[in-house]
Motif scaffolding. Structure first.
Motif, PDB file in Angstrom:
ATOM      1  N   LEU A 107     -41.828 -19.528  59.209  1.00 14.42           N
ATOM      2  CA  LEU A 107     -41.885 -19.792  60.644  1.00 14.42           C
ATOM      3  C   LEU A 107     -41.729 -21.285  60.915  1.00 14.42           C
ATOM      4  CD1 LEU A 107     -42.414 -18.826  63.541  1.00 14.42           C
ATOM      5  CD2 LEU A 107     -44.863 -19.079  63.098  1.00 14.42           C
ATOM      6  N   TYR A 108     -42.368 -22.093  60.092  1.00 17.23           N
ATOM      7  CA  TYR A 108     -42.228 -23.550  60.224  1.00 17.23           C
ATOM      8  C   TYR A 108     -40.867 -24.015  59.706  1.00 17.23           C
ATOM      9  CZ  TYR A 108     -47.111 -24.182  61.584  1.00 17.23           C
ATOM     10  OH  TYR A 108     -48.300 -24.153  62.264  1.00 17.23           O
ATOM     11  N   ALA A 109     -40.426 -23.420  58.578  1.00 10.28           N
ATOM     12  CA  ALA A 109     -39.145 -23.822  57.999  1.00 10.28           C
ATOM     13  C   ALA A 109     -37.978 -23.532  58.934  1.00 10.28           C
ATOM     14  CB  ALA A 109     -38.922 -23.113  56.662  1.00 10.28           C
ATOM     15  N   ALA A 110     -38.090 -22.456  59.732  1.00 11.96           N
ATOM     16  CA  ALA A 110     -36.979 -22.046  60.585  1.00 11.96           C
ATOM     17  C   ALA A 110     -36.848 -22.862  61.864  1.00 11.96           C
ATOM     18  CB  ALA A 110     -37.130 -20.568  60.943  1.00 11.96           C
ATOM     19  N   GLN A 111     -37.804 -23.750  62.129  1.00 13.58           N
ATOM     20  CA  GLN A 111     -37.693 -24.602  63.320  1.00 13.58           C
ATOM     21  C   GLN A 111     -36.482 -25.529  63.201  1.00 13.58           C
ATOM     22  OE1 GLN A 111     -39.673 -24.270  66.049  1.00 13.58           O
ATOM     23  NE2 GLN A 111     -40.579 -22.528  64.931  1.00 13.58           N
ATOM     24  N   SER A 112     -35.926 -25.888  64.332  1.00  9.84           N
ATOM     25  CA  SER A 112     -34.717 -26.729  64.341  1.00  9.84           C
ATOM     26  C   SER A 112     -34.964 -28.058  63.628  1.00  9.84           C
ATOM     27  CB  SER A 112     -34.285 -26.993  65.780  1.00  9.84           C
ATOM     28  OG  SER A 112     -33.206 -27.903  65.814  1.00  9.84           O
ATOM     29  N   SER A 113     -33.945 -28.529  62.960  1.00  8.55           N
ATOM     30  CA  SER A 113     -34.032 -29.824  62.272  1.00  8.55           C
ATOM     31  C   SER A 113     -33.796 -30.994  63.231  1.00  8.55           C
ATOM     32  CB  SER A 113     -33.003 -29.885  61.127  1.00  8.55           C
ATOM     33  OG  SER A 113     -31.694 -29.645  61.621  1.00  8.55           O
ATOM     34  N   HIS A 114     -33.429 -30.684  64.496  1.00 12.94           N
ATOM     35  CA  HIS A 114     -33.174 -31.720  65.505  1.00 12.94           C
ATOM     36  C   HIS A 114     -34.414 -31.909  66.377  1.00 12.94           C
ATOM     37  CE1 HIS A 114     -28.980 -31.720  64.348  1.00 12.94           C
ATOM     38  NE2 HIS A 114     -28.936 -30.398  64.523  1.00 12.94           N
ATOM     39  N   GLU A 115     -34.885 -33.117  66.454  1.00  9.62           N
ATOM     40  CA  GLU A 115     -36.094 -33.419  67.218  1.00  9.62           C
ATOM     41  C   GLU A 115     -35.952 -32.972  68.679  1.00  9.62           C
ATOM     42  OE1 GLU A 115     -39.791 -34.169  67.490  1.00  9.62           O
ATOM     43  OE2 GLU A 115     -38.845 -34.906  65.646  1.00  9.62           O
ATOM     44  N   GLY A 116     -37.005 -32.280  69.169  1.00 12.72           N
ATOM     45  CA  GLY A 116     -37.022 -31.837  70.558  1.00 12.72           C
ATOM     46  C   GLY A 116     -36.501 -30.437  70.777  1.00 12.72           C
ATOM     47  N   GLN A 117     -35.958 -29.799  69.720  1.00 15.09           N
ATOM     48  CA  GLN A 117     -35.417 -28.443  69.870  1.00 15.09           C
ATOM     49  C   GLN A 117     -36.306 -27.385  69.224  1.00 15.09           C
ATOM     50  OE1 GLN A 117     -31.303 -28.199  68.650  1.00 15.09           O
ATOM     51  NE2 GLN A 117     -30.722 -30.055  69.768  1.00 15.09           N
ATOM     52  N   GLN A 118     -37.494 -27.780  68.796  1.00 17.57           N
ATOM     53  CA  GLN A 118     -38.413 -26.826  68.170  1.00 17.57           C
ATOM     54  C   GLN A 118     -39.160 -26.037  69.256  1.00 17.57           C
ATOM     55  OE1 GLN A 118     -39.079 -30.235  67.865  1.00 17.57           O
ATOM     56  NE2 GLN A 118     -37.674 -30.547  66.175  1.00 17.57           N
ATOM     57  N   ASP A 119     -39.818 -24.946  68.830  1.00 14.75           N
ATOM     58  CA  ASP A 119     -40.742 -24.254  69.719  1.00 14.75           C
ATOM     59  C   ASP A 119     -41.905 -25.195  70.016  1.00 14.75           C
ATOM     60  OD1 ASP A 119     -39.203 -21.969  69.690  1.00 14.75           O
ATOM     61  OD2 ASP A 119     -40.307 -21.047  68.030  1.00 14.75           O
ATOM     62  N   PRO A 120     -42.543 -25.073  71.194  1.00 14.97           N
ATOM     63  CA  PRO A 120     -43.626 -26.001  71.568  1.00 14.97           C
ATOM     64  C   PRO A 120     -44.732 -26.070  70.505  1.00 14.97           C
ATOM     65  CG  PRO A 120     -43.021 -24.632  73.438  1.00 14.97           C
ATOM     66  CD  PRO A 120     -42.269 -24.086  72.256  1.00 14.97           C
ATOM     67  N   GLY A 121     -45.043 -27.302  70.069  1.00 16.97           N
ATOM     68  CA  GLY A 121     -46.141 -27.513  69.132  1.00 16.97           C
ATOM     69  C   GLY A 121     -45.746 -27.543  67.669  1.00 16.97           C
ATOM     70  N   TYR A 122     -44.490 -27.192  67.348  1.00 15.74           N
ATOM     71  CA  TYR A 122     -44.051 -27.132  65.954  1.00 15.74           C
ATOM     72  C   TYR A 122     -43.323 -28.411  65.549  1.00 15.74           C
ATOM     73  CZ  TYR A 122     -45.128 -22.145  65.790  1.00 15.74           C
ATOM     74  OH  TYR A 122     -45.782 -20.927  65.800  1.00 15.74           O
ATOM     75  N   PRO A 123     -43.438 -28.814  64.275  1.00 17.10           N
ATOM     76  CA  PRO A 123     -42.655 -29.957  63.777  1.00 17.10           C
ATOM     77  C   PRO A 123     -41.219 -29.526  63.478  1.00 17.10           C
ATOM     78  CG  PRO A 123     -43.970 -29.035  61.998  1.00 17.10           C
ATOM     79  CD  PRO A 123     -44.338 -28.263  63.239  1.00 17.10           C
ATOM     80  N   THR A 124     -40.374 -30.490  63.158  1.00 16.53           N
ATOM     81  CA  THR A 124     -38.997 -30.155  62.770  1.00 16.53           C
ATOM     82  C   THR A 124     -38.999 -29.386  61.452  1.00 16.53           C
ATOM     83  OG1 THR A 124     -38.794 -32.296  61.678  1.00 16.53           O
ATOM     84  CG2 THR A 124     -37.956 -32.132  63.939  1.00 16.53           C
ATOM     85  N   GLY A 125     -38.003 -28.507  61.301  1.00 16.98           N
ATOM     86  CA  GLY A 125     -37.897 -27.704  60.082  1.00 16.98           C
ATOM     87  C   GLY A 125     -36.516 -27.802  59.475  1.00 16.98           C
TER      88      GLY A 125
END
Length: 503
Positions: free
Chosen positions: A431-449
């Motif tokens: 779930l964390y790994a699948a977050q976008s690698s581009h800053e600001g495009q993640q789901d709210p509260g998640y770091p970049t992935g």
């Protein structure tokens, strides 16, 4: 019915997670419907998996020490109590309600975990060698029916409440879009899970202990013969002397060199394949939102009120279960005693690998272009289908067949716990790994992935590893449990008076 209840209780949380966010974590400054913070979302969804892992290890061990029947009822009672208690989760703040819910969900998972090794072991020890695979697979197939029932109950309750307490969409009125009565919806869904468990308890208590446990573990041939006389309605005679000789020849423990020599690679095979399978199986929800949105089954959150969102999510999950999940389970029931466990598991892992790469490599093209949406859904559905007509079923079946009776429940519990460890990695690590690698495009509260495409390629590799580790697991089709585990000494036959179902 126990496994039906397990699946209902374990998977119904996914239908109400969004509702919990709207009820308890709405922040007007965001301009969006409330959602669970990442740490709360992980806790609410994952705590039952952690409880299940612990329960599989504990009850698996206890089932070998005290007997299958004696422990079997305790798991159901724990599930009944914790299902009701989950719906009664209390607190004056959002944090206290979520904490109470997580506490009871953990112990609910603990009871569910006990059902894995005990249900599989009991079914394997009662079944005959010709149809044993189908019988154990049918037990596991009730997981699909339980998932479908959880979605159906959520649909009915949310639709009924939405009809009575209808509210505008979030975009029309952010405050009024969540009816206060919606707080009863998730509580009712959880509490209804106690009903099938409670109804099943009486029949569980009427079951005799399995003859294989009574004979091969307790060493009581007379009681084993009496129990099987009741079950089979034919007269059987005990031969205690033969049983004593058989037990004396082969009585090594789980941590002995003899077990490592005979079954060490088997245990590695069952643990590794279940671990790898569940990473992939539980992480498939990562791109479910994209699939459901692409085909129009799940509109944007702002266009719905809170109860309509529960209804839409539940309906989408029911459709997925109907077209891919449930058929996959019952294909396994139909073919496992014809094709064999090994073949079905290899086929399943191979097809999952192929479909995962087919999804991941052109992922953004499939997601963003309308003309490819049908292909997108078909690939997603077939990935689920071959998980269930494949390793999701066989990893449950094989550990109940290949280990000696005195450690069978324990080894199944260890294998199942390895699977739940994989589920935790898949559901939350990815779930964390699948977050976008581009800053600001993640789901709210998640770091970049790493991004969802890279994550799916990694899952394809994991499925490929599952294919390779399958070669550590032997084929068990058409052989008695005693032939497979080596408990019958040298002659390859088990005396019919000791364990008649081996024949």
């Amino acid at each position: 019915m126990g496994f039906f209840t397990d699946a209902y209780d374990l998977f119904c949380i996914s239908t109400v997670t969004k509702l919990l966010g709207r009820l308890y974590y709405y922040d007007p400054s965001t301009g969006k419907p409330g959602s669970l913070p990442p740490n709360v979302n992980s806790a609410v969804n994952g705590v039952a998996l952690c409880g299940t892992l612990a329960g599989q290890l504990f009850f698996g061990w206890l089932g070998d020490k005290l007997g299958r029947k004696r422990v079997y009822g305790a798991t159901l009672l724990l599930m009944v109590v914790c299902s009701i208690a989950s719906g009664l989760s209390f607190g004056s703040t959002a944090k206290s309600v979520m904490t109470t819910l997580c506490f009871f969900r953990f112990w609910l998972g603990f009871g569910i975990g006990g059902d894995y090794p005990l249900s599989a072991t009991i079914m394997s020890e009662y079944a005959n060698k010709r149809t044993r695979g189908a019988f154990i697979a049918a037990v596991f197939a009730m997981q699909g029916t339980g998932i479908l029932a959880g979605a159906a109950v959520s649909i009915i309750i949310s639709a009924a409440f939405n009809n009575i307490y209808h509210r505008p969409s979030f975009n029309e009125d952010p405050i009024l879009s969540t009816a206060p009565q919606a707080d009863f919806v998730w509580r009712l869904i959880f509490m209804l899970g106690a009903i099938p468990a409670l109804l099943t308890f009486y029949w569980r208590m009427k079951m005799p202990e399995t003859a294989r446990y009574t004979a091969l573990v307790e060493g009581n041939a007379k009681q084993a013969a009496l129990d099987m006389t009741r079950v089979m309605e034919v007269e059987l005679h005990a031969e205690q002397d033969k049983l004593d000789k058989m037990r004396a020849m082969d009585n090594y423990g789980l941590f002995s060199r003899e077990f490592v020599r005979k079954h060490g690679l088997h245990l590695l095979g069952t643990c590794s394949t279940w671990f790898l399978l569940d990473i992939a199986f539980y992480s498939q929800n990562l791109f479910q939102k994209d699939v459901l949105t692409a085909v129009g089954w799940l509109p944007k959150a702002g266009t719905m009120n809170a109860l309509e969102e529960v209804y839409r999510i539940s309906r989408a999950q029911a459709l997925i279960a109907l077209v891919s999940t449930v058929p996959g389970y019952w294909f396994t029931v139909a073919f496992i005693d014809r094709l064999g466990r090994f073949t079905i598991q290899l086929l399943g892992f191979f097809m999952m690998t192929a479909f995962m790469f087919g999804l991941s490599i052109p992922y953004y093209t499939l997601r963003d272009h309308h003309k490819y949406h049908i292909v997108f859904v078909v690939l997603y559905a077939f990935t689920f289908f071959f998980a269930n007509f494949g390793p999701n079923s066989t990893t449950f079946i094989v550990p109940a067949e290949i280990f000696p009776a005195r450690v069978r429940s324990t080894c199944h519990g260890i294998s199942a716990a390895s699977g739940k460890a994989g589920a935790i990695v898949g559901a939350f690590g990815f779930l964390y790994a699948a977050q976008s690698s581009h800053e600001g495009q993640q789901d709210p509260g998640y770091p970049t992935g790493l991004g969802i495409r890279t994550s799916l390629i990694m899952l394809g590799v994991i499925n490929g590893l599952g294919f390779l580790f399958t070669f550590l697991v032997p084929e068990t089709m058409g052989r008695s449990l005693e032939e497979i585990s080596g408990e019958n000494g040298c002659d390859g036959e088990l005396n019919a008076e000791v364990a008649p179902y081996a024949l």
